[in-house]
Design an enzyme around this catalytic site. Structure first.
Site, short mmCIF file in Angstrom:
data_model
loop_
_atom_site.label_atom_id
_atom_site.label_comp_id
_atom_site.label_asym_id
_atom_site.label_seq_id
_atom_site.Cartn_x
_atom_site.Cartn_y
_atom_site.Cartn_z
N ASP A 51 0.84 -1.21 0.00
CA ASP A 51 0.00 0.00 0.00
C ASP A 51 0.87 1.26 0.00
OD1 ASP A 51 0.88 -0.26 2.59
OD2 ASP A 51 -1.09 -0.02 3.53
N SER A 52 2.20 1.06 0.07
CA SER A 52 3.13 2.18 -0.15
C SER A 52 2.91 2.78 -1.54
CB SER A 52 4.58 1.70 0.00
OG SER A 52 4.81 0.54 -0.76
N LYS A 120 -1.61 -9.32 2.49
CA LYS A 120 -0.87 -8.93 3.69
C LYS A 120 -1.69 -7.92 4.46
CE LYS A 120 2.93 -6.07 3.65
NZ LYS A 120 2.45 -4.94 4.46
N GLU A 122 -1.62 -5.45 8.32
CA GLU A 122 -0.81 -4.98 9.46
C GLU A 122 -1.51 -5.27 10.78
OE1 GLU A 122 0.29 -0.83 8.92
OE2 GLU A 122 1.03 -1.21 6.90
N GLU A 189 9.00 -4.78 10.47
CA GLU A 189 9.50 -3.48 9.97
C GLU A 189 9.95 -2.59 11.13
OE1 GLU A 189 6.95 -1.38 7.22
OE2 GLU A 189 8.24 0.40 7.25
#
Ligand code: KIV
Length: 280
Positions: A51-52, A120, A122, A189
């Site tokens: 989503d970056s 994915k 978070e 991360e």
């Protein structure tokens, strides 16, 4: 017109990534577009449509600018451009946190409309129900713990995790929760190196580090950071392997001056009645 992709019937699946725990490090990069997926295909084990993309390609300030539609469109492009790597598509903020039902519906849409191998999301302890529900729906899930860009507003910035006993305990709890919920791997991360290395030893699924530890089972970077294309902030943990900003700047400068000086187009870039044929 698109040329033929290298033919291979062995697209790497989530299961194969899971079995790489403790083996040769897993090579991962983000990709958002067809041409970049084509270029990276032979070199990586896993492509993440992160989503970056909202920041890197669309100019949003944070990843909160990503939508389900945006992730699906880029996921489709990366699937068209790759034949071999496992493709994982990020679930954007707002598409899964509310309930397990919402998470499963969004994951089904992503996989159904892109054909990607996994999604994915978070979160750790707080998202274990969502991960377990998506896995129960037969969709492989990659976890993401430590610095979580979707929480950047809540956290007051991009903050490294694991500096205090309390945050170390929380990180370990998150890693164990993601593993127990059935994720096939987990991104770690922005953490203190020793904490990430300790987590890599403690859990049985591959850990993919970014600003984490060389002891993780694999590494990932944002492609634009890695090739020196990022125009805004580049995190400290990035190693830049090329300087494409300079390459593009110099090309644009030369093009602009050749257009102004009427050097471009030259004789080989225009058509006459006698040369060439009808194809452009
Ligand atoms: O969105 C993203 O690019 C990511 C990677 C940095 C892991 O989540």
């Amino acid at each position: 017109m698109a040329t033929q992709l290298p033919t291979t019937d062995i697209r790497i699946g989530a299961d194969l990534i899971r079995r790489r725990k403790g083996g040769t490090p897993i090579v991962c990069l983000t990709a958002y577009t067809y041409p970049i997926a084509r270029l990276l295909d032979p070199h990586v084990d896993l492509l993440l449509v992160g989503d970056s993309v909202a920041m890197v390609l669309h100019g949003h300030e944070t990843t909160l600018g990503a939508s389900l539609e945006m992730m699906i469109a880029h996921g489709q492009a990366v699937m068209r451009g790759s034949a071999r790597p496992c493709v994982v598509v990020d679930m954007p903020a707002g598409s899964y946190e509310e309930s397990a039902m919402q998470a499963v519906a969004s994951a089904r849409r992503i996989v159904g409309e892109t054909g990607c191998q996994a999604v994915k999301l978070e979160g750790g302890v707080d998202m274990a129900r969502q991960i377990a529900a998506i896995v129960a729906a037969d969709i492989p899930v990659m976890g993401h713990i430590g610095l979580q860009p979707q929480s950047v507003e809540k956290d007051g910035g991009y903050k490294i995790k694991g500096r205090t006993d309390e945050t170390v305990a929380a990180l370990i709890a998150d890693a164990l929760a993601v593993e127990k919920a059935g994720a096939f791997s987990v991104v770690i991360e922005g953490t203190i190196e020793t904490v990430a290395a300790d987590i890599a030893r403690r859990i049985a699924i591959p850990t993919i580090g970014i600003g984490a530890s060389g002891d993780c089972d694999g590494q990932i970077l944002v492609i634009d950071d890695m090739v020196g294309l990022t125009v805004d902030r580049v995190p400290k943990f990035v190693k830049q392997y090329a300087d494409l900003r300079s390459v593009i700047t110099h090309a644009a400068e030369r093009y602009a001056s050749e257009v102004r000086d009427r050097v471009f187009p030259g004789p080989s870039h225009v058509f006459s009645k006698t040369n060439g044929g009808d194809d452009a």
